[in-house]
Design a protein around this motif. Sequence first.
Motif, PDB file in Angstrom:
ATOM      1  N   GLY A 153       0.779  -1.740   0.128  1.00  0.00           N
ATOM      2  CA  GLY A 153       0.105  -0.463   0.273  1.00  0.00           C
ATOM      3  C   GLY A 153       0.829   1.249  -0.010  1.00  0.00           C
ATOM      4  O   GLY A 153       0.226   2.236  -0.420  1.00  0.00           O
ATOM      5  N   LEU A 154       2.179   1.366   0.305  1.00  0.00           N
ATOM      6  CA  LEU A 154       3.014   2.719  -0.046  1.00  0.00           C
ATOM      7  C   LEU A 154       2.643   3.544  -0.600  1.00  0.00           C
ATOM      8  O   LEU A 154       2.125   4.650  -0.746  1.00  0.00           O
ATOM      9  CB  LEU A 154       4.293   1.591  -0.410  1.00  0.00           C
ATOM     10  CG  LEU A 154       5.558   3.373  -0.066  1.00  0.00           C
ATOM     11  CD1 LEU A 154       5.418   3.083   1.461  1.00  0.00           C
ATOM     12  CD2 LEU A 154       6.826   2.259  -0.597  1.00  0.00           C
ATOM     13  N   TRP A 163      -5.393   7.271  -0.008  1.00  0.00           N
ATOM     14  CA  TRP A 163      -5.924   6.843  -0.380  1.00  0.00           C
ATOM     15  C   TRP A 163      -6.585   6.362   1.106  1.00  0.00           C
ATOM     16  O   TRP A 163      -6.321   6.612   1.961  1.00  0.00           O
ATOM     17  CB  TRP A 163      -5.834   5.106  -1.147  1.00  0.00           C
ATOM     18  CG  TRP A 163      -5.800   5.355  -2.414  1.00  0.00           C
ATOM     19  CD1 TRP A 163      -5.831   6.120  -3.276  1.00  0.00           C
ATOM     20  CD2 TRP A 163      -6.141   3.874  -2.932  1.00  0.00           C
ATOM     21  NE1 TRP A 163      -5.539   5.165  -4.629  1.00  0.00           N
ATOM     22  CE2 TRP A 163      -5.764   3.741  -4.201  1.00  0.00           C
ATOM     23  CE3 TRP A 163      -6.464   2.708  -2.899  1.00  0.00           C
ATOM     24  CZ2 TRP A 163      -5.740   3.474  -5.646  1.00  0.00           C
ATOM     25  CZ3 TRP A 163      -6.486   1.573  -3.614  1.00  0.00           C
ATOM     26  CH2 TRP A 163      -6.155   1.852  -4.941  1.00  0.00           C
ATOM     27  N   ASP A 164      -8.227   6.232   1.149  1.00  0.00           N
ATOM     28  CA  ASP A 164      -8.794   5.804   2.028  1.00  0.00           C
ATOM     29  C   ASP A 164      -8.615   4.395   3.103  1.00  0.00           C
ATOM     30  O   ASP A 164      -8.422   3.257   1.651  1.00  0.00           O
ATOM     31  CB  ASP A 164     -10.305   5.895   2.074  1.00  0.00           C
ATOM     32  CG  ASP A 164     -11.531   5.510   3.008  1.00  0.00           C
ATOM     33  OD1 ASP A 164     -11.700   6.149   3.892  1.00  0.00           O
ATOM     34  OD2 ASP A 164     -11.779   3.859   3.282  1.00  0.00           O
ATOM     35  N   PRO A 165      -8.488   4.789   3.941  1.00  0.00           N
ATOM     36  CA  PRO A 165      -7.905   3.038   4.640  1.00  0.00           C
ATOM     37  C   PRO A 165      -8.390   1.576   4.155  1.00  0.00           C
ATOM     38  O   PRO A 165      -8.174   1.171   3.991  1.00  0.00           O
ATOM     39  CB  PRO A 165      -7.667   3.694   6.083  1.00  0.00           C
ATOM     40  CG  PRO A 165      -7.375   5.002   6.319  1.00  0.00           C
ATOM     41  CD  PRO A 165      -8.855   5.088   5.561  1.00  0.00           C
ATOM     42  N   SER A 201      -9.375  -3.133   1.200  1.00  0.00           N
ATOM     43  CA  SER A 201     -10.004  -3.927   0.053  1.00  0.00           C
ATOM     44  C   SER A 201      -9.535  -4.014  -0.536  1.00  0.00           C
ATOM     45  O   SER A 201      -9.787  -5.656  -1.485  1.00  0.00           O
ATOM     46  CB  SER A 201     -11.605  -3.542   0.060  1.00  0.00           C
ATOM     47  OG  SER A 201     -12.071  -3.750  -1.029  1.00  0.00           O
ATOM     48  N   ARG A 202      -8.658  -3.462  -1.379  1.00  0.00           N
ATOM     49  CA  ARG A 202      -7.953  -3.098  -2.536  1.00  0.00           C
ATOM     50  C   ARG A 202      -7.044  -4.516  -2.157  1.00  0.00           C
ATOM     51  O   ARG A 202      -6.699  -5.529  -3.158  1.00  0.00           O
ATOM     52  CB  ARG A 202      -7.300  -1.856  -2.451  1.00  0.00           C
ATOM     53  CG  ARG A 202      -6.480  -2.583  -4.099  1.00  0.00           C
ATOM     54  CD  ARG A 202      -7.003  -3.300  -5.212  1.00  0.00           C
ATOM     55  NE  ARG A 202      -6.097  -3.419  -6.406  1.00  0.00           N
ATOM     56  CZ  ARG A 202      -6.560  -3.070  -7.687  1.00  0.00           C
ATOM     57  NH1 ARG A 202      -7.450  -4.554  -7.333  1.00  0.00           N
ATOM     58  NH2 ARG A 202      -6.345  -3.431  -8.742  1.00  0.00           N
ATOM     59  N   VAL A 203      -6.057  -5.138  -1.167  1.00  0.00           N
ATOM     60  CA  VAL A 203      -5.397  -5.169  -0.568  1.00  0.00           C
ATOM     61  C   VAL A 203      -5.687  -7.141  -0.187  1.00  0.00           C
ATOM     62  O   VAL A 203      -5.117  -7.853  -1.174  1.00  0.00           O
ATOM     63  CB  VAL A 203      -4.478  -5.109   0.866  1.00  0.00           C
ATOM     64  CG1 VAL A 203      -3.538  -6.593   1.239  1.00  0.00           C
ATOM     65  CG2 VAL A 203      -3.363  -4.086   0.287  1.00  0.00           C
TER      66      VAL A 203
END
Length: 249
Positions: A99-100, A107-109, A114-116
């Motif tokens: 997520g770096l 980005w919203d956490p 969700s993407r991760v």
Amino acid sequence: MATLELHNVCKRYGDTAALDSVDLNLDAGKTYVLVGASGCGKSTLLKASIGLVELDAGEVRIDGEGLTQRSSEKLRQRVGYVIQEGGLFPHLTARQNIGLVASYLRWDPQKLNSRVAELAELTRLDASQLDRFPAQLSGGQRQRVGLMRSLVLAPTLLLLDEPLGALDPIIRSELQSDLREIFRRLGKTVVMVTHDLHEAAYFADEILLLNEGRVLQRGSIDDLIDRPADPFVSKFVNAQRSTLREDRA
């Protein structure tokens, strides 16, 4: 999906031409594999495609837009870049490495988590590995994390520089299968570097064989084997011919 164009691209290191007036047009949605001996210009071509080397001459265009100092930051967000073992930061967990850039872009956490999770499922990485540091992961797991990091912004172009070169044969074979499936599912434009013609044949819609900074031939594995465009093509193919015969049998 993205198109990638290189027009008269030149790069020298002293007296050595890493890229010698390279002209390429790569279509959207296909997987291209660059092969050749060490020092032939494969990795330099990949780095030039994302602006990581300063060109002596020529131009790179992504989706028709020129890659310049001004445009590079925006264009790089549309390009995923993967190197051996993922190039992970050792002091960050897998999740933080992935997520770096998204975190830098604020980005919203919840969106990032969700993407991760989505990418972990895509790359078959057990979610329990996400909060471990790179030293606590296997080589195959680190490579999956590196791939996830390259995909987090949903790039249209994916560049991979010998992503499987440092892995043992069993893990490499498993990742080859997973990577090819990922490429097919995502339908992105992929440019991958390998020294292994067997691996190139496995992945590529089209193979590009380089020598001394020039593309000597592009085409299918059958083109390289049966219709070599240059004596060096035959020499390179013959060095790996035994395994290629087995694949075509």
